[in-house]
Design a protein around this motif. Structure first.
Motif, short mmCIF file in Angstrom:
data_model
loop_
_atom_site.label_atom_id
_atom_site.label_comp_id
_atom_site.label_asym_id
_atom_site.label_seq_id
_atom_site.Cartn_x
_atom_site.Cartn_y
_atom_site.Cartn_z
N THR A 23 0.84 -1.18 0.00
CA THR A 23 0.00 0.00 0.00
C THR A 23 0.88 1.24 0.00
O THR A 23 2.10 1.17 0.21
CB THR A 23 -0.90 0.02 1.25
N ALA A 24 0.25 2.39 -0.22
CA ALA A 24 0.99 3.65 -0.14
C ALA A 24 1.58 3.84 1.25
O ALA A 24 2.68 4.37 1.42
CB ALA A 24 0.06 4.81 -0.50
N THR A 25 0.84 3.37 2.27
CA THR A 25 1.33 3.47 3.64
C THR A 25 2.58 2.63 3.84
O THR A 25 3.52 3.03 4.55
CB THR A 25 0.24 3.02 4.63
N THR A 26 2.62 1.44 3.22
CA THR A 26 3.80 0.60 3.31
C THR A 26 5.02 1.30 2.72
O THR A 26 6.10 1.34 3.32
CB THR A 26 3.57 -0.73 2.56
N ILE A 27 4.85 1.86 1.53
CA ILE A 27 5.95 2.55 0.87
C ILE A 27 6.38 3.76 1.70
O ILE A 27 7.58 4.04 1.84
CB ILE A 27 5.54 2.98 -0.55
N HIS A 28 5.42 4.46 2.28
CA HIS A 28 5.71 5.62 3.11
C HIS A 28 6.53 5.21 4.34
O HIS A 28 7.51 5.87 4.71
CB HIS A 28 4.39 6.27 3.54
N ALA A 29 6.17 4.11 4.95
CA ALA A 29 6.90 3.63 6.13
C ALA A 29 8.32 3.22 5.77
O ALA A 29 9.27 3.51 6.51
CB ALA A 29 6.15 2.47 6.77
N VAL A 30 8.47 2.54 4.65
CA VAL A 30 9.79 2.10 4.22
C VAL A 30 10.66 3.30 3.86
O VAL A 30 11.85 3.36 4.22
CB VAL A 30 9.67 1.15 3.02
N ALA A 31 10.08 4.27 3.17
CA ALA A 31 10.85 5.46 2.80
C ALA A 31 11.28 6.23 4.04
O ALA A 31 12.32 6.89 4.04
CB ALA A 31 10.01 6.36 1.89
N GLY A 32 10.49 6.13 5.11
CA GLY A 32 10.88 6.79 6.36
C GLY A 32 12.21 6.28 6.88
O GLY A 32 13.00 7.05 7.46
N ALA A 33 12.49 5.00 6.68
CA ALA A 33 13.77 4.44 7.10
C ALA A 33 14.91 5.06 6.30
O ALA A 33 15.99 5.36 6.85
CB ALA A 33 13.76 2.92 6.91
N LEU A 34 14.69 5.28 5.01
CA LEU A 34 15.72 5.91 4.18
C LEU A 34 15.95 7.35 4.61
O LEU A 34 17.10 7.83 4.62
CB LEU A 34 15.30 5.85 2.71
N VAL A 35 14.88 8.06 4.94
CA VAL A 35 15.01 9.45 5.38
C VAL A 35 15.81 9.52 6.66
O VAL A 35 16.71 10.36 6.81
CB VAL A 35 13.62 10.10 5.57
N LEU A 36 15.50 8.65 7.62
CA LEU A 36 16.23 8.65 8.88
C LEU A 36 17.70 8.31 8.66
O LEU A 36 18.59 8.96 9.23
CB LEU A 36 15.60 7.64 9.85
N ALA A 37 17.98 7.32 7.83
CA ALA A 37 19.38 6.96 7.55
C ALA A 37 20.11 8.11 6.88
O ALA A 37 21.28 8.40 7.20
CB ALA A 37 19.42 5.71 6.67
N ALA A 38 19.44 8.81 5.96
CA ALA A 38 20.06 9.95 5.29
C ALA A 38 20.37 11.06 6.29
O ALA A 38 21.40 11.74 6.19
CB ALA A 38 19.15 10.47 4.18
N ALA A 39 19.48 11.26 7.25
CA ALA A 39 19.70 12.28 8.27
C ALA A 39 20.88 11.92 9.17
O ALA A 39 21.67 12.79 9.56
CB ALA A 39 18.44 12.49 9.10
N VAL A 40 21.00 10.66 9.50
CA VAL A 40 22.13 10.20 10.32
C VAL A 40 23.44 10.39 9.57
O VAL A 40 24.44 10.87 10.13
CB VAL A 40 21.94 8.73 10.74
N VAL A 41 23.46 10.02 8.28
CA VAL A 41 24.66 10.22 7.47
C VAL A 41 25.00 11.70 7.37
O VAL A 41 26.17 12.09 7.46
CB VAL A 41 24.47 9.61 6.07
N MET A 42 23.99 12.54 7.21
CA MET A 42 24.21 13.98 7.15
C MET A 42 24.85 14.48 8.45
O MET A 42 25.79 15.28 8.43
CB MET A 42 22.87 14.69 6.92
N ALA A 43 24.36 14.01 9.59
CA ALA A 43 24.92 14.41 10.87
C ALA A 43 26.37 13.94 10.99
O ALA A 43 27.25 14.69 11.46
CB ALA A 43 24.08 13.86 12.02
N LEU A 44 26.64 12.72 10.58
CA LEU A 44 28.01 12.21 10.64
C LEU A 44 28.95 13.04 9.76
O LEU A 44 30.09 13.34 10.15
CB LEU A 44 28.04 10.74 10.19
#
Length: 306
Positions: free
Chosen positions: A264-285
């Motif tokens: 579902t769109a919600t599934t894709i949204h939840a999965v993309a959230g993991a990518l956003v969080l990982a990108a933010a962590v990499v940005m902080a590093l």
């Protein structure tokens, strides 16, 4: 010495990336379990209906059993990665991060078992989902930092703005993690969608502020710009997916489906959230690697990396 030893083992770099990709598949598998209401399709743990033989992969069982299989495989890969890092990597902090990844995957397995055996309590289910996101971020961090070129003692640019880019990066990563928590709580029936929508506004503002700061003040620092563009692009995509998820929720409100769609769109949204969080962590590093938080630090030009 450490640099040369790492370069002698390029397969370690590649294997770390492989583990991060497999962990992302684990995030997808977990999202499919929640989206298809399959959390109790296999009510026993760690067995499958009292046996270690694979059950028939039908209905919700294929999502729950599949999730466990992927989790077990990814856990084994993580243990191998940690042992490989301890054997070949001279940087102590990287060794300890590898060990932390193993502890996280073990804790995640225990939480998953408690979730099933306790009939999906909201608090444990949310903790399980959020810890999975943390584990994914750790594997992504290992994948980028195990490379021989990653060092913390490079010359840094002064980051004297108020707030500094480093502070903004930490705030953004923290806000995104809170947003992940709110999203998990909503998906598991622990709260309404209101706090999650408010959190989306906060995350978008902080991410836009951070990306603007990087592109304005450090436009010639390739690593920072690359990380900022990834973060900005993923946040923009996540906003679009969030709108799609909300519209989907409104469309089917009051009309329960006997057989939920696989994705579902919600599934894709939840999965993309993991990518956003990982990108933010990499940005902080990257900001902590390339920028100095001390106004007294000497102004030194970082070499431009490609």
């Amino acid at each position: 010495m450490g640099l040369n030893r790492t370069r002698e083992h390029p397969w370690l770099d590649r294997y770390a990336i492989f583990v991060a990709l497999c962990t992302f598949l684990l995030v997808i598998a977990g999202a499919l379990v929640t989206s298809n209401d399959a959390g109790l399709s296999v009510p026993s743990w760690p067995t499958f209906f009292g046996s270690f033989h694979l059950p028939p992969m039908v209905g919700g069982i294929r999502y729950e059993a599949g999730h466990r299989i992927v989790a077990g495989f990814d856990g084994l890969l993580t243990v191998i990665l940690a042992l490989w890092i301890w054997a070949r990597e001279p940087r102590p902090w990287l060794r300890w991060l590898g060990g932390a990844a193993v502890l996280l995957v073990l804790a995640q397995a225990v939480l998953g078992g408690i979730t099933v055996l306790s009939d999906l309590p909201v608090l444990i289910s949310v903790a399980h989902a959020c810890l999975g996101q943390v584990f994914f971020c750790v594997t992504v961090s290992l994948a980028i930092m195990v490379r021989p070129g990653w060092k913390w003692d490079e010359p840094r640019l002064e980051d004297a703005s108020k707030p500094s880019a480093r502070q903004l990066a930490v705030w953004t990563a923290g806000a995104i993690f809170l947003q992940v928590l709110l999203g998990a709580a909503f998906r598991h029936g622990g709260m309404t969608i209101g706090p999650h929508l408010a959190g989306a506004v906060v995350v978008t503002v902080l991410a836009a502020w951070l990306v603007k700061r990087i592109l304005t003040d450090y436009a010639h620092q390739a690593r920072l710009v690359r990380s900022a563009l990834w973060l900005g692009g993923l946040v923009a995509l996540q906003v679009v997916l969030g709108v799609g998820s909300y519209m989907e929720m409104l469309k089917f409100a009051g009309y329960p489906q006997p057989e939920p769609p696989v994705v579902t769109a919600t599934t894709i949204h939840a999965v993309a959230g993991a990518l956003v969080l990982a990108a933010a962590v990499v940005m902080a590093l990257q900001t902590y690697r390339g920028l100095s938080g001390s106004p007294a630090a000497s102004k030194v030009e970082l070499r431009v990396t490609t």
